[in-house]
Design a protein around this motif. Structure first.
Motif, PDB file in Angstrom:
ATOM      1  N   ASP A  80       0.806  -1.221   0.000  1.00  0.00           N
ATOM      2  CA  ASP A  80       0.000   0.000   0.000  1.00  0.00           C
ATOM      3  C   ASP A  80       0.837   1.267   0.000  1.00  0.00           C
ATOM      4  O   ASP A  80       0.284   2.374  -0.083  1.00  0.00           O
ATOM      5  N   ASN A  81       2.167   1.147   0.093  1.00  0.00           N
ATOM      6  CA  ASN A  81       2.991   2.350   0.248  1.00  0.00           C
ATOM      7  C   ASN A  81       4.215   2.391  -0.658  1.00  0.00           C
ATOM      8  O   ASN A  81       5.104   3.211  -0.457  1.00  0.00           O
ATOM      9  N   VAL A  82       4.297   1.504  -1.658  1.00  0.00           N
ATOM     10  CA  VAL A  82       5.409   1.553  -2.610  1.00  0.00           C
ATOM     11  C   VAL A  82       4.943   2.293  -3.855  1.00  0.00           C
ATOM     12  O   VAL A  82       4.094   1.808  -4.604  1.00  0.00           O
ATOM     13  N   LEU A  83       5.495   3.472  -4.061  1.00  0.00           N
ATOM     14  CA  LEU A  83       5.095   4.312  -5.189  1.00  0.00           C
ATOM     15  C   LEU A  83       5.744   3.833  -6.486  1.00  0.00           C
ATOM     16  O   LEU A  83       6.815   3.208  -6.467  1.00  0.00           O
ATOM     17  N   PRO A  84       5.118   4.126  -7.619  1.00  0.00           N
ATOM     18  CA  PRO A  84       5.699   3.720  -8.899  1.00  0.00           C
ATOM     19  C   PRO A  84       7.133   4.205  -9.093  1.00  0.00           C
ATOM     20  O   PRO A  84       7.955   3.493  -9.659  1.00  0.00           O
ATOM     21  N   GLU A  85       7.417   5.395  -8.608  1.00  0.00           N
ATOM     22  CA  GLU A  85       8.759   5.957  -8.780  1.00  0.00           C
ATOM     23  C   GLU A  85       9.816   5.109  -8.074  1.00  0.00           C
ATOM     24  O   GLU A  85      10.943   4.952  -8.562  1.00  0.00           O
ATOM     25  N   LEU A  86       9.470   4.569  -6.914  1.00  0.00           N
ATOM     26  CA  LEU A  86      10.411   3.726  -6.183  1.00  0.00           C
ATOM     27  C   LEU A  86      10.649   2.416  -6.928  1.00  0.00           C
ATOM     28  O   LEU A  86      11.787   1.995  -7.122  1.00  0.00           O
ATOM     29  N   ALA A  87       9.585   1.779  -7.361  1.00  0.00           N
ATOM     30  CA  ALA A  87       9.716   0.514  -8.085  1.00  0.00           C
ATOM     31  C   ALA A  87      10.446   0.694  -9.410  1.00  0.00           C
ATOM     32  O   ALA A  87      11.179  -0.192  -9.854  1.00  0.00           O
ATOM     33  N   ASP A  88      10.265   1.836 -10.035  1.00  0.00           N
ATOM     34  CA  ASP A  88      10.823   2.082 -11.358  1.00  0.00           C
ATOM     35  C   ASP A  88      12.322   2.363 -11.306  1.00  0.00           C
ATOM     36  O   ASP A  88      13.071   1.935 -12.186  1.00  0.00           O
TER      37      ASP A  88
END
Length: 204
Positions: free
Chosen positions: A167-175
């Motif tokens: 619920d708290n991992v933003l797309p920018e972090l994963a990318d």
């Protein structure tokens, strides 16, 4: 229940910097074996209840020292293998890397229908990974609610799974936040799913 998503130690393909995703894949390097032993030491004081790994040789070899510390066997699990890159397999050229990164970006932004050339779509990766994690949660959450389940897998699929599951991992972090060899993404179960506690040692 905590779930540690752990990237495998250094493999021969990592040294060559190739996109290698087909099973069983290359083994660990000598440095990789040292990293796996160090990982086991890092986790020795954790309340580990089970150790799982993808069917890839590099993941199995990384998980083995961890399991041995706790007197366990590594349990292979379907669905958590690396993204099937299809026509990009074993390539290390700039165009291949650019193509892979572009598709990964599309997936982190929510466009899961874009496939890798000759490989998987984001929807396919998400379906298999989420099923695998749901099965592990169903198996362990009641009995091991105060423990840690270790799952050794692969950097690309872990980055995506953390975004899709938590619920708290933003797309920018994963990318953009690459996971180093034996890096850990730490998840904790919640009533509604999962919450990411830390990404390679950094609180999320």
């Amino acid at each position: 229940m905590k779930l540690y998503l752990v990237r495998h130690a250094q493999s021969e393909a990592n040294v060559l910097k190739t996109l290698n995703t087909a099973l069983p894949g290359p083994p660990l390097t000598e440095l990789g074996r040292e990293q796996a032993a160090a990982l086991a030491g890092r986790l020795a004081d954790e309340p580990v209840r089970a150790v799982y790994a993808s069917f890839a040789t590099r993941a199995q070899q990384t998980a083995a020292p961890v399991a041995a510390v706790f007197g366990m066997e590594v349990q292979p699990v379907e669905g958590v293998h690396e993204i099937n890159v299809g026509d990009l397999e074993d390539r290390a050229d700039h165009e291949a890397m650019k193509s892979f990164a572009a598709v990964m970006h599309s997936w982190t932004q929510g466009d899961l229908d874009v496939p890798l050339p000759g490989g998987e779509s984001g929807s396919e990766v998400r379906a298999r990974y989420e099923k695998a994690v749901a099965d592990l949660r169903a198996k362990h959450e009641a009995a091991d609610s105060d423990g840690v389940v270790v799952l050794v897998g692969h950097g690309g699929s872990i980055r995506l799974a953390a975004e899709w599951l938590c619920d708290n991992v933003l797309p920018e972090l994963a990318d953009s936040s690459l996971i180093p060899n034996t890096g850990i993404v730490e998840l904790e179960s919640t009533d509604s799913g999962w919450h990411c506690l830390s990404w390679v040692g950094t609180p999320v």
